[in-house]
Scaffold this motif. Structure first.
Motif, PDB file in Angstrom:
ATOM      1  N   VAL A   1     -10.333  30.634 -27.552  1.00 31.41           N
ATOM      2  CA  VAL A   1      -9.524  30.074 -26.464  1.00 31.41           C
ATOM      3  C   VAL A   1     -10.485  29.615 -25.380  1.00 31.41           C
ATOM      4  O   VAL A   1     -11.404  30.339 -25.005  1.00 31.41           O
ATOM      5  CB  VAL A   1      -8.541  31.121 -25.889  1.00 31.41           C
ATOM      6  CG1 VAL A   1      -7.722  30.525 -24.759  1.00 31.41           C
ATOM      7  CG2 VAL A   1      -7.630  31.651 -26.973  1.00 31.41           C
ATOM      8  N   SER A   2     -10.292  28.406 -24.884  1.00 31.11           N
ATOM      9  CA  SER A   2     -11.135  27.894 -23.810  1.00 31.11           C
ATOM     10  C   SER A   2     -10.270  27.194 -22.770  1.00 31.11           C
ATOM     11  O   SER A   2      -9.151  26.781 -23.056  1.00 31.11           O
ATOM     12  CB  SER A   2     -12.178  26.925 -24.367  1.00 31.11           C
ATOM     13  OG  SER A   2     -11.549  25.812 -24.967  1.00 31.11           O
ATOM     14  N   SER A   3     -10.817  27.089 -21.572  1.00 33.85           N
ATOM     15  CA  SER A   3     -10.096  26.363 -20.520  1.00 33.85           C
ATOM     16  C   SER A   3     -11.078  25.509 -19.748  1.00 33.85           C
ATOM     17  O   SER A   3     -12.283  25.769 -19.735  1.00 33.85           O
ATOM     18  CB  SER A   3      -9.379  27.335 -19.585  1.00 33.85           C
ATOM     19  OG  SER A   3     -10.304  27.981 -18.755  1.00 33.85           O
ATOM     20  N   ARG A   4     -10.524  24.509 -19.106  1.00 37.25           N
ATOM     21  CA  ARG A   4     -11.344  23.652 -18.243  1.00 37.25           C
ATOM     22  C   ARG A   4     -10.456  23.070 -17.161  1.00 37.25           C
ATOM     23  O   ARG A   4      -9.237  22.931 -17.332  1.00 37.25           O
ATOM     24  CB  ARG A   4     -12.042  22.559 -19.040  1.00 37.25           C
ATOM     25  CG  ARG A   4     -11.126  21.532 -19.615  1.00 37.25           C
ATOM     26  CD  ARG A   4     -11.883  20.538 -20.486  1.00 37.25           C
ATOM     27  NE  ARG A   4     -10.974  19.531 -21.000  1.00 37.25           N
ATOM     28  CZ  ARG A   4     -11.040  18.253 -20.690  1.00 37.25           C
ATOM     29  NH1 ARG A   4     -11.990  17.814 -19.896  1.00 37.25           N
ATOM     30  NH2 ARG A   4     -10.181  17.399 -21.186  1.00 37.25           N
ATOM     31  N   LEU A   5     -11.091  22.745 -16.075  1.00 36.79           N
ATOM     32  CA  LEU A   5     -10.408  22.088 -14.966  1.00 36.79           C
ATOM     33  C   LEU A   5     -10.706  20.606 -15.092  1.00 36.79           C
ATOM     34  O   LEU A   5     -11.859  20.192 -15.082  1.00 36.79           O
ATOM     35  CB  LEU A   5     -10.910  22.644 -13.630  1.00 36.79           C
ATOM     36  CG  LEU A   5     -10.090  22.361 -12.396  1.00 36.79           C
ATOM     37  CD1 LEU A   5      -8.680  22.901 -12.562  1.00 36.79           C
ATOM     38  CD2 LEU A   5     -10.732  22.993 -11.183  1.00 36.79           C
ATOM     39  N   SER A   6      -9.683  19.797 -15.265  1.00 35.95           N
ATOM     40  CA  SER A   6      -9.874  18.361 -15.430  1.00 35.95           C
ATOM     41  C   SER A   6      -9.011  17.617 -14.418  1.00 35.95           C
ATOM     42  O   SER A   6      -8.330  18.219 -13.602  1.00 35.95           O
ATOM     43  CB  SER A   6      -9.539  17.933 -16.861  1.00 35.95           C
ATOM     44  OG  SER A   6      -8.198  18.210 -17.157  1.00 35.95           O
ATOM     45  N   SER A   7      -9.051  16.306 -14.514  1.00 39.35           N
ATOM     46  CA  SER A   7      -8.297  15.483 -13.585  1.00 39.35           C
ATOM     47  C   SER A   7      -7.484  14.454 -14.360  1.00 39.35           C
ATOM     48  O   SER A   7      -7.987  13.803 -15.274  1.00 39.35           O
ATOM     49  CB  SER A   7      -9.263  14.773 -12.635  1.00 39.35           C
ATOM     50  OG  SER A   7      -8.564  13.928 -11.770  1.00 39.35           O
TER      51      SER A   7
END
Length: 135
Positions: A88-94
């Protein structure tokens, strides 16, 4: 000498048992295939919902976006165990200038029951980060 009854010919005696066996096997294979597709869709939808819920948790204004991974893993472990919560991974994107938390889950694709190749199912969930200026 015995006479065949009601249109039954001598060479066709006992063929109903063979036909029943062949048709039953065919119907069972078809039924199990439909059940397996239902299991795969259920697993995919639930894993996607866990990713979305993890993203929602990480998008809250009072929570670090990285906490979304822990929340998604917690939900996945409750659903199917450690095999589904391993990657499981997460990222902050736009997206269009708005901050979005995106959680990606790579999980096994159930092919036979719940067993299947690892990392074959990839789903992601997104949620808009709270506390942004709407302008």
């Amino acid at each position: 000498m015995r006479r065949p009854r009601g249109g039954e010919r001598e060479g066709e005696r006992g063929s109903a048992v063979a036909e029943y066996a062949m048709v039953t096997v065919l119907l069972m294979v078809l039924f199990l295939g439909v059940v397996q597709v239902a299991i795969a869709l259920h697993v995919r939808n639930t894993v996607a919902q866990c990713a979305v819920e993890g993203a929602r948790y990480g998008a809250r204004a009072d929570v670090d976006p990285g906490a979304s991974v822990g929340r998604a893993q917690q939900l996945l472990r409750g659903f199917a165990g450690d095999a589904y919560a391993a990657d499981v991974s997460s990222r902050l994107s736009s997206v269009d200038g708005v901050a979005v938390v995106e959680v990606t889950v790579r999980a096994p694709l159930p092919v036979i029951g719940t067993l299947g190749p690892t990392h074959a199912l990839t789903v992601s969930g997104r949620a808009y980060r709270e506390g942004q200026d709407p302008s």
